[in-house]
Write an enzyme that holds these catalytic residues in place. Sequence first.
Site, PDB file in Angstrom:
ATOM      1  N   GLN A   1       0.647  -1.239  -0.181  1.00 22.39           N
ATOM      2  CA  GLN A   1      -0.076   0.000   0.244  1.00 22.39           C
ATOM      3  C   GLN A   1       0.573   0.859  -0.099  1.00 22.39           C
ATOM      4  OE1 GLN A   1      -2.991   0.349  -0.794  1.00 22.39           O
ATOM      5  NE2 GLN A   1      -3.804  -1.290  -0.095  1.00 22.39           N
TER       6      GLN A   1
ATOM      7  N   CYS B   1     -10.921  -1.327  -3.047  1.00 27.57           N
ATOM      8  CA  CYS B   1     -10.320   0.010  -3.961  1.00 27.57           C
ATOM      9  C   CYS B   1     -11.015   0.426  -4.616  1.00 27.57           C
ATOM     10  CB  CYS B   1      -9.000   0.175  -4.270  1.00 27.57           C
ATOM     11  SG  CYS B   1      -8.064  -1.044  -5.553  1.00 27.57           S
TER      12      CYS B   1
ATOM     13  N   ASP C   1      -9.011  -8.756  -0.017  1.00 25.12           N
ATOM     14  CA  ASP C   1      -9.155  -7.211  -0.541  1.00 25.12           C
ATOM     15  C   ASP C   1      -8.369  -7.257  -2.203  1.00 25.12           C
ATOM     16  OD1 ASP C   1      -7.366  -5.154  -0.173  1.00 25.12           O
ATOM     17  OD2 ASP C   1      -5.792  -5.111   0.920  1.00 25.12           O
TER      18      ASP C   1
ATOM     19  N   GLU D   1      -2.678 -15.346  -2.774  1.00 20.58           N
ATOM     20  CA  GLU D   1      -2.173 -13.978  -3.622  1.00 20.58           C
ATOM     21  C   GLU D   1      -1.341 -15.114  -4.773  1.00 20.58           C
ATOM     22  OE1 GLU D   1      -1.472 -10.579  -3.403  1.00 20.58           O
ATOM     23  OE2 GLU D   1      -0.512 -11.089  -5.776  1.00 20.58           O
TER      24      GLU D   1
HETATM   25  C1  SAM Z   1      -5.193  -4.519  -3.624  1.00 21.69           C
HETATM   26  S1  SAM Z   1      -3.567  -5.410  -3.195  1.00 21.69           S
HETATM   27  C2  SAM Z   1      -3.832  -6.187  -1.625  1.00 21.69           C
HETATM   28  C3  SAM Z   1      -2.990  -6.997  -1.228  1.00 21.69           C
HETATM   29  C4  SAM Z   1      -3.039  -6.666   0.542  1.00 21.69           C
HETATM   30  N1  SAM Z   1      -3.745  -7.440   1.066  1.00 21.69           N
HETATM   31  C5  SAM Z   1      -1.740  -5.586   1.310  1.00 21.69           C
HETATM   32  O1  SAM Z   1      -2.803  -4.910   1.669  1.00 21.69           O
HETATM   33  O2  SAM Z   1      -0.555  -5.313   0.894  1.00 21.69           O
HETATM   34  C6  SAM Z   1      -4.683  -7.266  -4.190  1.00 21.69           C
HETATM   35  C7  SAM Z   1      -3.437  -8.178  -4.561  1.00 21.69           C
HETATM   36  O3  SAM Z   1      -4.060  -9.645  -5.290  1.00 21.69           O
HETATM   37  C8  SAM Z   1      -3.131 -10.022  -6.209  1.00 21.69           C
HETATM   38  N2  SAM Z   1      -3.958 -11.045  -6.524  1.00 21.69           N
HETATM   39  C9  SAM Z   1      -4.136 -10.087  -8.058  1.00 21.69           C
HETATM   40  N3  SAM Z   1      -5.036 -10.963  -9.030  1.00 21.69           N
HETATM   41  C10 SAM Z   1      -5.240 -12.731  -7.803  1.00 21.69           C
HETATM   42  C11 SAM Z   1      -5.791 -13.054  -7.864  1.00 21.69           C
HETATM   43  N4  SAM Z   1      -6.932 -14.137  -8.940  1.00 21.69           N
HETATM   44  N5  SAM Z   1      -5.691 -14.344  -6.827  1.00 21.69           N
HETATM   45  C12 SAM Z   1      -4.858 -13.957  -6.346  1.00 21.69           C
HETATM   46  N6  SAM Z   1      -4.220 -12.327  -5.530  1.00 21.69           N
HETATM   47  C13 SAM Z   1      -4.249 -11.784  -6.407  1.00 21.69           C
HETATM   48  C14 SAM Z   1      -1.924  -8.606  -6.733  1.00 21.69           C
HETATM   49  O4  SAM Z   1      -1.507  -9.441  -6.761  1.00 21.69           O
HETATM   50  C15 SAM Z   1      -2.227  -7.752  -5.415  1.00 21.69           C
HETATM   51  O5  SAM Z   1      -1.181  -8.223  -4.085  1.00 21.69           O
END
Ligand code: SAM
Length: 455
Positions: free
Chosen positions: A287, A412, A385, A337
């Site tokens: 973040q 978001c 998230d 993730e």
């Molecule tokens: C908004 S970030 C949140 C990360 C963490 N919760 C944080 O607060 O730092 C969304 C995360 O989802 C991962 N992501 C995207 N598509 C995904 C999927 N299909 N399955 C699992 N993770 C995924 C991205 O790589 C990213 O790290």
Amino acid sequence: MKTYPVKKNETIEIDIIDLTHEGLGVGKVDGYPLFIENSLPGEKVKALVLKVGNKFGYGKVLERLTDSPDRVELTDESLLRTGIAPLQHMTYEAQLLFKQKQVENVLNKISKMPDVPVLPSVGMANPVGYRNKAQIPVRKVNRELETGFYRKNSHDLVPITDFYIQDPVIDQAIVTVRDIMRRFSVKPYDEAEHTGNLRQIIIRRGHYSHQMMVVLVTRTEKIFKHEQIVEVILKELPEVVSIIHNINPDKTNVILGKESRVLYGQNYIEDQLLGKTYRISAPSFYQVNTEQTEYLYQTAMDFAGLTKDDIVIDAYCGIGTIALSLADRVKHVYGVEIVKEAIEDATINAFHNEIDNVTFKAGSAENLMKQWKESGIDPSVLVVDPPRKGLTPSFIETAVEMAPERIVYISCNPATLARDLKLFGSDYEVKKIQPIDLFPQTAHVEAVALLVKVV
Ligand SMILES: C[S@@+](CC[C@H](N)C(=O)[O-])C[C@H]1O[C@@H](n2cnc3c(N)ncnc32)[C@H](O)[C@@H]1O
């Protein structure tokens, strides 16, 4: 041919009655909407019509005839032109209200849940200079290597040195790296010709640790004289603990290429969140607003009402920051993730923070949820998230089948949040939503929703 109430290049006087979700003022001529940058509801402006489309058009303020009480002086016009700070002409109170209303609007229109309480947005005491990461394009402007940002809807670089919403130490570091690149005659990337070399400079700086990472993204494999460049960067930026060279040979808007190598130090920086230390490697999500992220996680944990008996799934867990923040309050946490490097970070982060009741898996959240369900994992709390596109129907279906008592949805993007809340259907009741301002001066909205299983 269809006619419209306004013509391109016409000058009109118009009352601004609303704001788009991107922060553009909306005025109407005989019901036809015009979107106008740097105008606020309640203002009357003289505007030039720039573009007339089928359903709406765009205009530009020539003169403001009245001012809204929500207006503040612009610090820098180019921050609007580039879209770096599209709300900088609004008072911070008005920005916070605008974000709360956006969440209310989508709940009304998309989820059809007008009764769900949307709490007032939680803002920052000092809503500038907060970004811990900068991704800065490099181009040739007036025969010189320049750093800055693209003019909106274009790839023309506007040179900028004060990015207003970034950590000022990062702003300074970009100028330092830019000057070093000029001294070593590094060729800036030319997008149209797909020639030149240096495409982007990325800088990350730990909010608490002050550790800095510099990533140089180039088109070709080689950075001429890179040993000397590294030496000078280290001399002029003593906070640097990591210099990475990323190679992106493709004609693409995607910033990072697949291949990276370490030019100096480690391939990560460390920083703290809620008292725990995290390693963050270049491709991992982290973040950008550390101060507000701590508040966000705290809110998510409060909403989850955690107890020592809880089994928690943290879906879309990144480097494990949410899972590890709540681990000592619960029995076990499972994190998933898709970015493999982020899961490597998460696993090391668990070890260094001496947390052993967590299991991290790399893979898609949709698949892992199904696998976990089949193997009998029975979560009482689910935290999600996801990125801006939100959850998939299949993820939601599996989540409903697993039937956790509480779901905390961190979003978001209010539009996909509203769509997904509806998909949870009658099995879950949405109790409340808390917007938290992670992106002051921009139109981005972050919010946390609490869903509770209907018994
Ligand atoms: C908004 S970030 C949140 C990360 C963490 N919760 C944080 O607060 O730092 C969304 C995360 O989802 C991962 N992501 C995207 N598509 C995904 C999927 N299909 N399955 C699992 N993770 C995924 C991205 O790589 C990213 O790290």
